[in-house]
Write a protein that holds these residues in place. Structure first.
Motif, PDB file in Angstrom:
ATOM      1  N   VAL A 106       0.823  -1.200   0.000  1.00 43.39           N
ATOM      2  CA  VAL A 106       0.000   0.000   0.000  1.00 43.39           C
ATOM      3  C   VAL A 106       0.861   1.256   0.000  1.00 43.39           C
ATOM      4  CG1 VAL A 106      -1.733   1.264   1.327  1.00 43.39           C
ATOM      5  CG2 VAL A 106      -1.845  -1.214   1.193  1.00 43.39           C
ATOM      6  N   ASN A 107       1.898   1.284   0.836  1.00 47.42           N
ATOM      7  CA  ASN A 107       2.800   2.435   0.923  1.00 47.42           C
ATOM      8  C   ASN A 107       4.163   1.950   1.410  1.00 47.42           C
ATOM      9  OD1 ASN A 107       2.470   2.038   3.692  1.00 47.42           O
ATOM     10  ND2 ASN A 107       0.951   3.658   3.886  1.00 47.42           N
ATOM     11  N   SER A 108       5.071   2.876   1.640  1.00 45.58           N
ATOM     12  CA  SER A 108       6.429   2.479   2.035  1.00 45.58           C
ATOM     13  C   SER A 108       6.467   1.884   3.449  1.00 45.58           C
ATOM     14  CB  SER A 108       7.397   3.652   1.927  1.00 45.58           C
ATOM     15  OG  SER A 108       7.028   4.673   2.819  1.00 45.58           O
ATOM     16  N   LEU A 109       5.594   2.354   4.351  1.00 48.35           N
ATOM     17  CA  LEU A 109       5.527   1.761   5.690  1.00 48.35           C
ATOM     18  C   LEU A 109       5.123   0.290   5.597  1.00 48.35           C
ATOM     19  CD1 LEU A 109       5.512   1.962   8.802  1.00 48.35           C
ATOM     20  CD2 LEU A 109       3.114   2.647   8.623  1.00 48.35           C
ATOM     21  N   HIS A 110       4.182   0.001   4.735  1.00 44.47           N
ATOM     22  CA  HIS A 110       3.741  -1.381   4.528  1.00 44.47           C
ATOM     23  C   HIS A 110       4.890  -2.230   3.978  1.00 44.47           C
ATOM     24  CE1 HIS A 110       0.574  -4.210   2.520  1.00 44.47           C
ATOM     25  NE2 HIS A 110       1.092  -4.747   3.601  1.00 44.47           N
ATOM     26  N   LYS A 111       5.593  -1.687   2.980  1.00 46.16           N
ATOM     27  CA  LYS A 111       6.698  -2.427   2.364  1.00 46.16           C
ATOM     28  C   LYS A 111       7.804  -2.720   3.384  1.00 46.16           C
ATOM     29  CE  LYS A 111       9.081  -0.403  -1.062  1.00 46.16           C
ATOM     30  NZ  LYS A 111       9.787  -0.041  -2.270  1.00 46.16           N
ATOM     31  N   TRP A 112       8.224  -1.702   4.126  1.00 45.23           N
ATOM     32  CA  TRP A 112       9.312  -1.891   5.080  1.00 45.23           C
ATOM     33  C   TRP A 112       8.868  -2.687   6.298  1.00 45.23           C
ATOM     34  CZ3 TRP A 112      14.199  -1.728   4.113  1.00 45.23           C
ATOM     35  CH2 TRP A 112      14.627  -1.013   2.998  1.00 45.23           C
ATOM     36  N   GLY A 113       7.621  -2.513   6.711  1.00 50.59           N
ATOM     37  CA  GLY A 113       7.105  -3.303   7.827  1.00 50.59           C
ATOM     38  C   GLY A 113       7.097  -4.789   7.514  1.00 50.59           C
ATOM     39  N   LYS A 114       6.649  -5.146   6.298  1.00 56.75           N
ATOM     40  CA  LYS A 114       6.665  -6.554   5.895  1.00 56.75           C
ATOM     41  C   LYS A 114       8.085  -7.090   5.814  1.00 56.75           C
ATOM     42  CE  LYS A 114       4.236  -7.910   2.375  1.00 56.75           C
ATOM     43  NZ  LYS A 114       3.410  -8.001   1.157  1.00 56.75           N
ATOM     44  N   ARG A 115       8.991  -6.301   5.264  1.00 56.70           N
ATOM     45  CA  ARG A 115      10.389  -6.745   5.161  1.00 56.70           C
ATOM     46  C   ARG A 115      10.983  -7.006   6.539  1.00 56.70           C
ATOM     47  NH1 ARG A 115      12.949  -2.730   0.559  1.00 56.70           N
ATOM     48  NH2 ARG A 115      11.798  -3.626  -1.188  1.00 56.70           N
ATOM     49  N   ILE A 116      10.763  -6.093   7.467  1.00 56.08           N
ATOM     50  CA  ILE A 116      11.318  -6.255   8.814  1.00 56.08           C
ATOM     51  C   ILE A 116      10.713  -7.465   9.506  1.00 56.08           C
ATOM     52  CG2 ILE A 116      11.387  -5.184  11.114  1.00 56.08           C
ATOM     53  CD1 ILE A 116      11.703  -2.468   9.597  1.00 56.08           C
ATOM     54  N   ILE A 151       2.490 -11.154  10.765  1.00 55.75           N
ATOM     55  CA  ILE A 151       2.702 -10.652   9.408  1.00 55.75           C
ATOM     56  C   ILE A 151       1.369 -10.555   8.669  1.00 55.75           C
ATOM     57  CG2 ILE A 151       3.760 -11.160   7.167  1.00 55.75           C
ATOM     58  CD1 ILE A 151       6.100 -12.438   8.769  1.00 55.75           C
ATOM     59  N   PHE A 152       0.533 -11.604   8.782  1.00 57.18           N
ATOM     60  CA  PHE A 152      -0.796 -11.587   8.163  1.00 57.18           C
ATOM     61  C   PHE A 152      -1.623 -10.416   8.708  1.00 57.18           C
ATOM     62  CE2 PHE A 152      -0.168 -15.957   6.747  1.00 57.18           C
ATOM     63  CZ  PHE A 152      -0.995 -16.058   5.640  1.00 57.18           C
ATOM     64  N   LEU A 153      -1.618 -10.246  10.031  1.00 59.34           N
ATOM     65  CA  LEU A 153      -2.412  -9.181  10.647  1.00 59.34           C
ATOM     66  C   LEU A 153      -1.917  -7.792  10.232  1.00 59.34           C
ATOM     67  CD1 LEU A 153      -3.031 -10.591  14.226  1.00 59.34           C
ATOM     68  CD2 LEU A 153      -4.732 -10.159  12.449  1.00 59.34           C
ATOM     69  N   PHE A 154      -0.603  -7.612  10.183  1.00 56.04           N
ATOM     70  CA  PHE A 154      -0.045  -6.333   9.750  1.00 56.04           C
ATOM     71  C   PHE A 154      -0.458  -6.046   8.308  1.00 56.04           C
ATOM     72  CE2 PHE A 154       3.456  -3.973   7.700  1.00 56.04           C
ATOM     73  CZ  PHE A 154       3.365  -2.785   8.408  1.00 56.04           C
ATOM     74  N   ASN A 155      -0.371  -7.049   7.462  1.00 51.64           N
ATOM     75  CA  ASN A 155      -0.755  -6.911   6.060  1.00 51.64           C
ATOM     76  C   ASN A 155      -2.233  -6.542   5.954  1.00 51.64           C
ATOM     77  OD1 ASN A 155      -0.070  -6.943   3.361  1.00 51.64           O
ATOM     78  ND2 ASN A 155      -0.453  -9.119   3.123  1.00 51.64           N
ATOM     79  N   ALA A 156      -3.091  -7.237   6.698  1.00 51.57           N
ATOM     80  CA  ALA A 156      -4.530  -6.955   6.663  1.00 51.57           C
ATOM     81  C   ALA A 156      -4.821  -5.551   7.182  1.00 51.57           C
ATOM     82  CB  ALA A 156      -5.282  -7.999   7.483  1.00 51.57           C
ATOM     83  N   PHE A 157      -4.141  -5.137   8.256  1.00 52.25           N
ATOM     84  CA  PHE A 157      -4.356  -3.804   8.815  1.00 52.25           C
ATOM     85  C   PHE A 157      -3.996  -2.714   7.803  1.00 52.25           C
ATOM     86  CE2 PHE A 157      -2.639  -0.070  11.025  1.00 52.25           C
ATOM     87  CZ  PHE A 157      -3.807   0.361  11.658  1.00 52.25           C
ATOM     88  N   MET A 158      -2.856  -2.869   7.145  1.00 50.51           N
ATOM     89  CA  MET A 158      -2.434  -1.863   6.171  1.00 50.51           C
ATOM     90  C   MET A 158      -3.383  -1.831   4.973  1.00 50.51           C
ATOM     91  SD  MET A 158       0.006  -0.291   7.573  1.00 50.51           S
ATOM     92  CE  MET A 158       0.670   0.705   6.267  1.00 50.51           C
ATOM     93  N   GLN A 159      -3.888  -2.976   4.555  1.00 54.63           N
ATOM     94  CA  GLN A 159      -4.858  -3.007   3.459  1.00 54.63           C
ATOM     95  C   GLN A 159      -6.168  -2.354   3.878  1.00 54.63           C
ATOM     96  OE1 GLN A 159      -4.879  -7.203   2.758  1.00 54.63           O
ATOM     97  NE2 GLN A 159      -3.206  -7.124   1.288  1.00 54.63           N
TER      98      GLN A 159
END
Length: 120
Positions: free
Chosen positions: A44-54, A79-87
């Motif tokens: 979705v954005n750079s926070l999402h990209k870097w959050g998933k990577r970390i 990781i699933f929950l973070f992804n769902a939250f950002m979406q």
């Protein structure tokens, strides 16, 4: 040797059943809530990209240095929950499919340990 093959066949069948279950559930949810297919790797954005990577780095470091089944499962669920939250935060409906995947993954792991498929 025969018991090893029997366990392997049982494991492959178990995975196949859950893949089929997820496929049917995803198709049904997409049709019911009119959710368009989106590439999974698209962030979705750079926070999402870097959050998933970390989070994935934390997972892989944990697998290599601290191999423990339950901790690794919990990290994947985070990781699933973070992804769902950002979406969800971005206003996409794809988060429904991500949460559905999380629930099916949880059921998969729970049944796998209950039926002793992973502990052989």
């Amino acid at each position: 040797m025969n018991s090893i093959l029997n366990g392997l066949y049982q494991f492959i069948l178990y995975i196949g059943v859950f893949i089929l279950f997820f496929y049917v559930s995803e198709k049904t949810a997409r049709k019911k809530w009119n959710i368009e297919r989106r590439p999974e790797a698209e962030e979705v954005n750079s926070l999402h990209k870097w959050g998933k990577r970390i989070l994935w780095i934390i997972f892989f470091v944990n697998v290599v240095f601290f191999p423990s089944g339950i901790k690794n499962v919990l990290i994947i669920m985070v990781i699933f929950l973070f992804n769902a939250f950002m979406q969800w935060k971005s206003g996409e409906k794809e988060y429904i499919i991500t949460i559905l995947g999380l629930v099916i993954f949880g059921i998969f792991i729970t049944f796998g340990y209950t039926l002793h498929i992973f502990s052989k």
